[in-house]
Design a protein around this motif. Structure first.
Motif, PDB file in Angstrom:
ATOM      1  N   ILE A 255      13.613   9.847   6.549  1.00 40.36           N
ATOM      2  CA  ILE A 255      11.703   9.133   7.601  1.00 40.36           C
ATOM      3  C   ILE A 255      11.087   8.427   7.089  1.00 40.36           C
ATOM      4  O   ILE A 255      10.782   7.433   7.826  1.00 40.36           O
ATOM      5  CB  ILE A 255      10.948  10.239   6.672  1.00 40.36           C
ATOM      6  CG1 ILE A 255      11.780  12.126   7.516  1.00 40.36           C
ATOM      7  CG2 ILE A 255       9.707  10.185   7.140  1.00 40.36           C
ATOM      8  CD1 ILE A 255      10.524  12.961   6.840  1.00 40.36           C
ATOM      9  N   VAL A 256      10.996   7.405   5.326  1.00 44.74           N
ATOM     10  CA  VAL A 256      10.579   6.353   5.658  1.00 44.74           C
ATOM     11  C   VAL A 256      11.265   5.035   5.658  1.00 44.74           C
ATOM     12  O   VAL A 256      10.543   4.022   6.671  1.00 44.74           O
ATOM     13  CB  VAL A 256      10.925   5.779   4.289  1.00 44.74           C
ATOM     14  CG1 VAL A 256      10.605   4.282   3.499  1.00 44.74           C
ATOM     15  CG2 VAL A 256       9.670   7.241   3.408  1.00 44.74           C
ATOM     16  N   LEU A 257      12.567   4.635   6.300  1.00 45.37           N
ATOM     17  CA  LEU A 257      13.118   3.688   6.918  1.00 45.37           C
ATOM     18  C   LEU A 257      12.553   4.181   8.515  1.00 45.37           C
ATOM     19  O   LEU A 257      12.454   2.839   8.749  1.00 45.37           O
ATOM     20  CB  LEU A 257      14.967   4.099   6.917  1.00 45.37           C
ATOM     21  CG  LEU A 257      15.456   2.733   7.784  1.00 45.37           C
ATOM     22  CD1 LEU A 257      15.339   1.693   7.140  1.00 45.37           C
ATOM     23  CD2 LEU A 257      16.785   3.156   7.513  1.00 45.37           C
ATOM     24  N   LEU A 258      12.449   4.859   9.009  1.00 43.16           N
ATOM     25  CA  LEU A 258      12.696   4.988  10.268  1.00 43.16           C
ATOM     26  C   LEU A 258      10.566   5.010  10.997  1.00 43.16           C
ATOM     27  O   LEU A 258      10.365   3.543  11.339  1.00 43.16           O
ATOM     28  CB  LEU A 258      12.767   6.566  11.029  1.00 43.16           C
ATOM     29  CG  LEU A 258      12.199   7.244  12.442  1.00 43.16           C
ATOM     30  CD1 LEU A 258      13.240   5.857  13.394  1.00 43.16           C
ATOM     31  CD2 LEU A 258      12.351   8.373  12.535  1.00 43.16           C
ATOM     32  N   ALA A 259      10.108   4.990  10.004  1.00 37.64           N
ATOM     33  CA  ALA A 259       8.225   4.774   9.877  1.00 37.64           C
ATOM     34  C   ALA A 259       7.834   2.954   9.664  1.00 37.64           C
ATOM     35  O   ALA A 259       7.632   2.696  10.898  1.00 37.64           O
ATOM     36  CB  ALA A 259       8.086   5.275   8.947  1.00 37.64           C
ATOM     37  N   ALA A 260       9.031   2.855   8.713  1.00 37.31           N
ATOM     38  CA  ALA A 260       9.038   1.243   8.834  1.00 37.31           C
ATOM     39  C   ALA A 260       9.566   0.614  10.196  1.00 37.31           C
ATOM     40  O   ALA A 260       8.807  -0.834  10.375  1.00 37.31           O
ATOM     41  CB  ALA A 260       9.721   0.658   7.532  1.00 37.31           C
TER      42      ALA A 260
ATOM     43  N   ILE B 260      12.651  -1.960   5.296  1.00 36.89           N
ATOM     44  CA  ILE B 260      11.032  -1.334   4.605  1.00 36.89           C
ATOM     45  C   ILE B 260      10.248  -2.131   4.388  1.00 36.89           C
ATOM     46  O   ILE B 260       9.130  -2.162   4.233  1.00 36.89           O
ATOM     47  CB  ILE B 260      11.468  -0.143   3.459  1.00 36.89           C
ATOM     48  CG1 ILE B 260      12.733   0.923   3.467  1.00 36.89           C
ATOM     49  CG2 ILE B 260      10.746   0.283   2.941  1.00 36.89           C
ATOM     50  CD1 ILE B 260      12.996   1.979   2.971  1.00 36.89           C
ATOM     51  N   GLY B 261      11.154  -3.658   3.903  1.00 31.64           N
ATOM     52  CA  GLY B 261       9.782  -4.476   3.040  1.00 31.64           C
ATOM     53  C   GLY B 261       9.916  -5.323   3.991  1.00 31.64           C
ATOM     54  O   GLY B 261       9.166  -6.773   3.691  1.00 31.64           O
TER      55      GLY B 261
ATOM     56  N   ILE C 153       0.893  -1.321  -0.041  1.00 30.52           N
ATOM     57  CA  ILE C 153       0.043   0.318  -0.352  1.00 30.52           C
ATOM     58  C   ILE C 153       1.260   0.801   0.183  1.00 30.52           C
ATOM     59  O   ILE C 153       0.547   2.366  -0.936  1.00 30.52           O
ATOM     60  CB  ILE C 153      -0.937  -0.275   1.126  1.00 30.52           C
ATOM     61  CG1 ILE C 153      -1.941  -1.725   1.185  1.00 30.52           C
ATOM     62  CG2 ILE C 153      -1.944   1.329   1.516  1.00 30.52           C
ATOM     63  CD1 ILE C 153      -2.502  -1.260   1.823  1.00 30.52           C
ATOM     64  N   ALA C 154       1.987   0.998   0.644  1.00 31.33           N
ATOM     65  CA  ALA C 154       2.485   2.282   1.142  1.00 31.33           C
ATOM     66  C   ALA C 154       3.677   2.736  -0.456  1.00 31.33           C
ATOM     67  O   ALA C 154       4.164   4.011  -0.934  1.00 31.33           O
ATOM     68  CB  ALA C 154       3.941   1.739   1.940  1.00 31.33           C
TER      69      ALA C 154
ATOM     70  N   ALA D   3      11.257  -7.547   0.404  1.00 27.24           N
ATOM     71  CA  ALA D   3      12.587  -6.246   0.313  1.00 27.24           C
ATOM     72  C   ALA D   3      12.618  -5.963  -0.986  1.00 27.24           C
ATOM     73  O   ALA D   3      13.468  -4.956  -1.169  1.00 27.24           O
ATOM     74  CB  ALA D   3      13.936  -7.413   0.250  1.00 27.24           C
ATOM     75  N   ILE D   4      12.407  -6.692  -2.174  1.00 24.81           N
ATOM     76  CA  ILE D   4      13.141  -5.930  -3.343  1.00 24.81           C
ATOM     77  C   ILE D   4      11.688  -4.431  -3.586  1.00 24.81           C
ATOM     78  O   ILE D   4      11.671  -4.044  -4.323  1.00 24.81           O
ATOM     79  CB  ILE D   4      12.041  -7.019  -4.603  1.00 24.81           C
ATOM     80  CG1 ILE D   4      12.891  -7.956  -4.674  1.00 24.81           C
ATOM     81  CG2 ILE D   4      11.799  -6.368  -5.717  1.00 24.81           C
ATOM     82  CD1 ILE D   4      14.300  -7.897  -5.095  1.00 24.81           C
ATOM     83  N   THR D   5      10.087  -5.188  -2.607  1.00 25.52           N
ATOM     84  CA  THR D   5       9.243  -3.558  -2.537  1.00 25.52           C
ATOM     85  C   THR D   5      10.218  -3.244  -2.444  1.00 25.52           C
ATOM     86  O   THR D   5      10.086  -1.714  -2.404  1.00 25.52           O
ATOM     87  CB  THR D   5       7.781  -4.551  -1.933  1.00 25.52           C
ATOM     88  OG1 THR D   5       7.540  -5.658  -2.573  1.00 25.52           O
ATOM     89  CG2 THR D   5       7.231  -3.143  -1.659  1.00 25.52           C
ATOM     90  N   GLY D   6      10.857  -3.380  -0.853  1.00 20.71           N
ATOM     91  CA  GLY D   6      11.824  -1.912  -0.125  1.00 20.71           C
ATOM     92  C   GLY D   6      12.455  -1.560  -1.112  1.00 20.71           C
ATOM     93  O   GLY D   6      12.623   0.009  -1.056  1.00 20.71           O
ATOM     94  N   GLY D   7      13.073  -1.857  -2.307  1.00 26.46           N
ATOM     95  CA  GLY D   7      13.656  -1.149  -3.080  1.00 26.46           C
ATOM     96  C   GLY D   7      13.779  -0.361  -4.025  1.00 26.46           C
ATOM     97  O   GLY D   7      14.005   0.435  -4.435  1.00 26.46           O
ATOM     98  N   LEU D   8      12.213  -0.844  -4.556  1.00 26.65           N
ATOM     99  CA  LEU D   8      11.891  -0.525  -5.726  1.00 26.65           C
ATOM    100  C   LEU D   8      11.147   1.227  -4.545  1.00 26.65           C
ATOM    101  O   LEU D   8      10.862   1.879  -5.558  1.00 26.65           O
ATOM    102  CB  LEU D   8      10.270  -0.930  -5.932  1.00 26.65           C
ATOM    103  CG  LEU D   8      11.011  -1.833  -6.765  1.00 26.65           C
ATOM    104  CD1 LEU D   8       9.552  -3.016  -6.730  1.00 26.65           C
ATOM    105  CD2 LEU D   8      11.816  -1.225  -7.995  1.00 26.65           C
TER     106      LEU D   8
END
Length: 415
Positions: A395-400, A350-351, A38-39, A365-370
């Motif tokens: 911010i994205v990494l901290l939120a994940a 993130i993934g 969703i993110a 992990a692929i989704t996080g890389g994308l």
């Protein structure tokens, strides 16, 4: 004492012929596993609107895949390391060292590119074995070993290259990194979208069919064992979403210059490693080691061997990424791979990979890389300054990670 059945249990209808089992259909929406997708969708939508649709233009989608393919390759190996409860800070330096080694063999020594590639992969495996030995058998924490490796293999890169770059690479290596599949069939008209390569579209259709088949087979298996499944409308929705995404991506790529070869390689890696983590004994052992080390040891898992081979695997994938990156630039430089380890680690977390280990998926992990790639690409299209891009990624990494910790606390509190 009567215990009320849960949603996941079977409901029993008593009839004249006795009991008749019905599989419970229930809505199963896991925010933790679905939130990352969703993110990504929201991020793509936001940048698409902000860039006036340029983000999803055929050429730009191709650029995202080609430019961040090496990060996605590293993310596959990194998520396995993190699932096992370890970390690898050296992958950026290993990318540089293996790329430099490949360049020396191909350019200076004039070895044929297949031999050079094989030797480079062996070189990456030796690097992984070196680090895996200190972590698995000597007992030094992976953070320390790979931090030392970050310095050691960067120094080796400088020793190989000096303070200069080596290139150009053979055409085959450049084609792997930057090239596209040839048009085996003629173009097909898509109305207002123009023409697109028919072969690429057929490949996309086969991928969608395979995706639907795998999901349907998994659902049928759960029904056979009287396990809870999603209602049909939700199952169709969950299958249709990825199918539409795959076909959209394939059509856009087919409208530009067909499928990038590096995407074909990446797809093969994703399928292979997904099978290993989901079906193979070694994959189950990785999750066991990261989930509960003591229990895995008592269960007979050869923990040291598992950890050792994980680092060997990471070394090989780093060599693959090193060849791709050097081939893309057509030059092996001493500063190659800077901060690649941070992007790979961020992609894994993130993934959906857990900080404590035991949780994570290759597709995640692929989704996080994308997500990282979309941020970089969208920010570039909008002309963001470097500090703004770094702020968004941080911010994205901290939120994940915060979401992972919060979800664990909520689960623990519900028990």
């Amino acid at each position: 004492m009567t215990v009320a059945p849960t949603n996941a249990e079977l409901s029993m209808d008593e009839g004249p012929a006795g009991a008749r089992n019905k599989v419970t259909r229930k809505v199963n929406f896991d925010l933790k596993s679905s939130g990352i997708y969703i993110a990504l969708a929201l991020l793509v939508l936001g940048f698409t609107v902000a860039t006036g649709g340029d983000l999803l233009a055929p050429q730009n989608l191709s650029n995202i895949i080609v430019q961040y393919s090496y990060i996605l390759v590293l993310a596959i190996g990194m998520v396995l390391i993190i699932i096992a409860g370890h970390i690898d800070l050296s992958v950026g330096s290993v990318v540089a060292a293996t790329g430099a080694f490949a360049a020396v063999m191909m350019v200076d020594w004039h070895l044929s590119w297949p031999i050079a590639v094989i030797v480079t992969l062996i070189f990456g495996a030796v690097i992984g074995a070196w680090q895996g030995y200190w972590v698995a058998y000597f007992g030094i924490p992976a953070f320390i070993v790979t931090l030392a490796g970050m310095l050691l293999f960067r120094a080796i890169t400088y020793m190989i290259l000096g303070n200069k770059g080596i290139g150009p690479f053979p055409d085959e290596i450049r084609t792997l990194a930057n090239g596209f599949t040839p048009g085996f069939l003629n173009n097909v008209g898509l109305g207002p979208l123009g023409g697109a390569d028919l072969f690429s579209i057929l490949v996309g259709i086969l991928v969608v069919v395979a995706l639907v088949f795998v999901q349907w087979r998994a659902r049928a298996g759960r029904i056979r064992y009287n396990q809870a499944v999603d209602p049909m409308w939700l199952f169709v929705l969950k299958v249709a979403g990825p199918a539409v995404l795959v076909m959209f991506l394939v059509v856009q790529l087919a409208r530009f210059r067909n499928l990038p070869w590096v995407l074909v390689l990446l797809a093969a890696l994703v399928v292979g490693y997904t099978f290993v983590t989901n079906r193979a004994v070694f994959g189950r052992q990785i999750y066991a080691v990261g989930g509960n080390l003591q229990a895995a040891t008592l269960s007979g898992v050869k923990v040291k061997s598992v950890v050792f081979w994980l680092f060997v695997n990471m070394g090989v994938l780093s060599a693959v990424a090193g060849i791709i990156f050097a081939g893309r630039l057509n030059l092996a430089g001493p500063t190659a791979g800077n901060s690649f380890e941070l992007d790979a680690i961020a992609a894994a977390f993130i993934g959906g990979a857990a900080v404590q280990g035991g949780v994570g998926k290759v597709v995640g992990a692929i989704t996080g890389g994308l997500i990282m790639g979309v941020i970089n690409n969208g920010a570039g299209l909008l002309g963001w300054q470097t500090e703004k891009v770094m702020l968004a990624k941080g911010i994205v990494l901290l939120a994940a990670v915060a979401f992972d910790v919060w979800s664990k606390r909520r689960t623990a509190g519900a028990k």
